[in-house]
Design a protein around this motif. Structure first.
Motif, mmCIF file in Angstrom:
data_model
loop_
_atom_site.group_PDB
_atom_site.id
_atom_site.type_symbol
_atom_site.label_atom_id
_atom_site.label_comp_id
_atom_site.label_asym_id
_atom_site.label_seq_id
_atom_site.Cartn_x
_atom_site.Cartn_y
_atom_site.Cartn_z
ATOM 1 N N VAL A 139 -6.975 -3.739 -9.257
ATOM 2 C CA VAL A 139 -6.943 -4.819 -10.288
ATOM 3 C C VAL A 139 -8.377 -5.222 -10.728
ATOM 4 O O VAL A 139 -9.226 -5.589 -9.640
ATOM 5 C CB VAL A 139 -5.940 -6.087 -10.290
ATOM 6 C CG1 VAL A 139 -6.282 -6.785 -8.918
ATOM 7 C CG2 VAL A 139 -6.050 -6.885 -11.479
ATOM 8 N N VAL A 140 -8.677 -5.247 -11.842
ATOM 9 C CA VAL A 140 -10.197 -5.751 -12.328
ATOM 10 C C VAL A 140 -10.214 -6.772 -13.279
ATOM 11 O O VAL A 140 -9.319 -6.909 -14.050
ATOM 12 C CB VAL A 140 -10.918 -4.373 -12.709
ATOM 13 C CG1 VAL A 140 -10.289 -3.698 -13.865
ATOM 14 C CG2 VAL A 140 -12.437 -4.750 -12.981
ATOM 15 N N TYR A 141 -10.902 -7.586 -13.023
ATOM 16 C CA TYR A 141 -11.234 -8.871 -13.885
ATOM 17 C C TYR A 141 -12.775 -8.860 -14.323
ATOM 18 O O TYR A 141 -13.750 -8.612 -13.607
ATOM 19 C CB TYR A 141 -11.121 -10.117 -13.052
ATOM 20 C CG TYR A 141 -9.641 -10.595 -12.933
ATOM 21 C CD1 TYR A 141 -8.901 -11.260 -13.919
ATOM 22 C CD2 TYR A 141 -8.983 -10.129 -11.779
ATOM 23 C CE1 TYR A 141 -7.701 -11.598 -13.777
ATOM 24 C CE2 TYR A 141 -7.572 -10.463 -11.639
ATOM 25 C CZ TYR A 141 -7.016 -11.074 -12.514
ATOM 26 O OH TYR A 141 -5.797 -11.379 -12.367
ATOM 27 N N ASP A 154 -8.554 -17.836 -5.903
ATOM 28 C CA ASP A 154 -7.324 -17.908 -5.956
ATOM 29 C C ASP A 154 -6.702 -16.412 -6.312
ATOM 30 O O ASP A 154 -5.935 -15.822 -5.792
ATOM 31 C CB ASP A 154 -6.905 -18.537 -7.294
ATOM 32 C CG ASP A 154 -6.848 -20.075 -7.073
ATOM 33 O OD1 ASP A 154 -6.829 -20.533 -5.669
ATOM 34 O OD2 ASP A 154 -6.626 -21.013 -7.901
ATOM 35 N N ILE A 155 -7.526 -15.525 -7.124
ATOM 36 C CA ILE A 155 -7.385 -14.400 -7.544
ATOM 37 C C ILE A 155 -7.440 -13.416 -6.086
ATOM 38 O O ILE A 155 -6.682 -12.716 -5.786
ATOM 39 C CB ILE A 155 -8.005 -13.692 -8.412
ATOM 40 C CG1 ILE A 155 -7.698 -14.345 -9.727
ATOM 41 C CG2 ILE A 155 -8.099 -12.054 -8.570
ATOM 42 C CD1 ILE A 155 -8.697 -14.101 -10.826
ATOM 43 N N ALA A 156 -8.599 -13.631 -5.328
ATOM 44 C CA ALA A 156 -8.682 -12.868 -4.169
ATOM 45 C C ALA A 156 -7.545 -13.178 -3.037
ATOM 46 O O ALA A 156 -7.078 -12.113 -2.437
ATOM 47 C CB ALA A 156 -10.081 -13.336 -3.712
ATOM 48 N N ASN A 157 -7.260 -14.074 -3.058
ATOM 49 C CA ASN A 157 -6.197 -14.645 -2.026
ATOM 50 C C ASN A 157 -4.778 -14.197 -2.616
ATOM 51 O O ASN A 157 -4.021 -13.744 -1.764
ATOM 52 C CB ASN A 157 -6.031 -16.269 -1.878
ATOM 53 C CG ASN A 157 -6.977 -16.783 -0.912
ATOM 54 O OD1 ASN A 157 -7.653 -16.068 -0.061
ATOM 55 N ND2 ASN A 157 -7.807 -18.037 -1.238
ATOM 56 N N TYR A 158 -4.437 -14.008 -3.667
ATOM 57 C CA TYR A 158 -3.236 -13.577 -4.217
ATOM 58 C C TYR A 158 -3.189 -12.170 -3.664
ATOM 59 O O TYR A 158 -2.215 -11.595 -3.351
ATOM 60 C CB TYR A 158 -3.189 -13.674 -5.659
ATOM 61 C CG TYR A 158 -1.886 -13.424 -6.287
ATOM 62 C CD1 TYR A 158 -1.405 -12.099 -6.410
ATOM 63 C CD2 TYR A 158 -1.122 -14.450 -6.996
ATOM 64 C CE1 TYR A 158 -0.127 -11.678 -6.929
ATOM 65 C CE2 TYR A 158 0.433 -13.937 -7.454
ATOM 66 C CZ TYR A 158 0.718 -12.722 -7.494
ATOM 67 O OH TYR A 158 2.002 -12.325 -7.804
ATOM 68 N N PHE A 165 -1.107 -4.527 -4.213
ATOM 69 C CA PHE A 165 -2.483 -4.217 -4.275
ATOM 70 C C PHE A 165 -3.349 -3.639 -3.496
ATOM 71 O O PHE A 165 -2.990 -4.005 -2.128
ATOM 72 C CB PHE A 165 -3.127 -5.506 -4.891
ATOM 73 C CG PHE A 165 -2.545 -6.107 -6.088
ATOM 74 C CD1 PHE A 165 -2.710 -5.753 -7.271
ATOM 75 C CD2 PHE A 165 -1.516 -7.210 -5.780
ATOM 76 C CE1 PHE A 165 -2.026 -6.443 -8.310
ATOM 77 C CE2 PHE A 165 -1.090 -7.762 -6.872
ATOM 78 C CZ PHE A 165 -1.110 -7.460 -8.193
ATOM 79 N N ASP A 166 -4.093 -2.623 -3.566
ATOM 80 C CA ASP A 166 -4.800 -2.231 -2.580
ATOM 81 C C ASP A 166 -6.340 -2.488 -2.759
ATOM 82 O O ASP A 166 -7.182 -2.529 -1.906
ATOM 83 C CB ASP A 166 -4.720 -0.550 -2.752
ATOM 84 C CG ASP A 166 -3.448 -0.357 -2.410
ATOM 85 O OD1 ASP A 166 -2.783 -0.190 -1.489
ATOM 86 O OD2 ASP A 166 -2.701 0.459 -3.450
ATOM 87 N N GLU A 167 -6.840 -2.724 -3.921
ATOM 88 C CA GLU A 167 -8.135 -2.989 -4.265
ATOM 89 C C GLU A 167 -8.217 -4.043 -5.344
ATOM 90 O O GLU A 167 -7.295 -4.203 -6.403
ATOM 91 C CB GLU A 167 -8.778 -1.783 -4.800
ATOM 92 C CG GLU A 167 -8.742 -0.533 -3.814
ATOM 93 C CD GLU A 167 -9.129 0.762 -4.414
ATOM 94 O OE1 GLU A 167 -9.325 1.614 -3.608
ATOM 95 O OE2 GLU A 167 -9.173 0.826 -5.651
ATOM 96 N N LEU A 168 -9.371 -4.908 -5.264
ATOM 97 C CA LEU A 168 -9.730 -5.830 -6.327
ATOM 98 C C LEU A 168 -11.224 -5.744 -6.739
ATOM 99 O O LEU A 168 -11.893 -5.521 -5.936
ATOM 100 C CB LEU A 168 -9.446 -7.329 -5.632
ATOM 101 C CG LEU A 168 -10.015 -8.583 -6.368
ATOM 102 C CD1 LEU A 168 -9.288 -8.689 -7.845
ATOM 103 C CD2 LEU A 168 -9.830 -9.683 -5.667
#
Length: 226
Positions: A139-141, A154-158, A165-168
């Motif tokens: 997922v990318v923001y 918050d996004i990283a902890n989720y 998910f495998d990658e952020l």
């Protein structure tokens, strides 16, 4: 090391993204056609690439059901590439899909992809993403001006606490002059390769568009190509 050939599509768009680099910079991405795949085999082989990335000027999965033939041809090519060129392995050419449609918002078979990169806008979008097969899920923001450190964490902890998910990744915002902004830059650099990947604006891939190849995204559609 992976070398990407990025197919840039233009099937139209849902216009749901809060900011569109293509529209705001008036980039002229050609309409995608089935004939536009004719030079893919030659280009992929000559460039020495080992993975196909699909993204777009507009979302690649917009009106997917109307463009099924294009994807059928692409996946057929990926399955036959190695045997056609007498290579010693038979796995399909890996395909990575970039989309802002969440998992159940399209009938596209995500499980046929090597990796799916979901472009999300809000943390709530994470609830709409799930794995459908053995694909890698990223997922990318885009980090806009209104992002806060609290939002990032918050996004990283989720993502860290989910098995979907495998990658952020977080990437830089690009304005209407095609210039990168550096919102929360120092903080994102600190977390790079630890809690997430931080993508700075650059032309990392080769771009394939309607039988032409480009080395710069912003020059797609111009008469002179590489």
């Amino acid at each position: 090391m992976d070398k990407y050939l990025s197919i840039i599509t233009n099937f139209g768009c849902h216009y749901k993204c809060p900011y569109c680099i293509v529209k705001e910079n008036n980039l002229q991405i050609p309409k995608t056609t089935l004939k536009g795949l004719r030079e893919l085999d030659k280009t992929y082989k000559e460039c020495g690439c080992n993975i196909i990335s699909i993204s777009g000027g507009g979302d690649p999965l917009h009106n997917y059901d109307k463009h099924f033939d294009w994807y059928r041809e692409l996946f057929k090519w990926s399955r036959e590439y190695h045997s056609k060129h007498n290579l010693c392995y038979s796995n399909p050419v890996p395909i990575e899909m970039h989309t802002s449609y969440m998992t159940d918002e399209t009938s596209f078979p995500f499980y046929d992809c090597y990796r799916v990169v979901y472009h999300a806008n809000a943390i709530e979008d994470l609830n709409k993403i799930h794995r459908t097969g053995k694909e890698i899920v990223r997922v990318v923001y885009v980090v806009a001006k209104d992002f806060t450190l609290h939002d990032i964490m918050d996004i990283a902890n989720y993502v860290k606490n989910s098995d979907q998910f495998d990658e952020l990744s977080f990437r830089q915002f690009v304005d209407d002059k095609y210039e990168a902004k550096f919102y929360l830059h120092d903080y994102l650099k600190l977390g790079h390769k630890k809690l997430w990947w931080y993508i700075e604006q650059n032309d990392y891939n080769l771009y394939y568009v309607e039988n032409e190849m480009y080395t710069e995204y912003r020059k797609i559609g111009e008469k002179e190509c590489s």
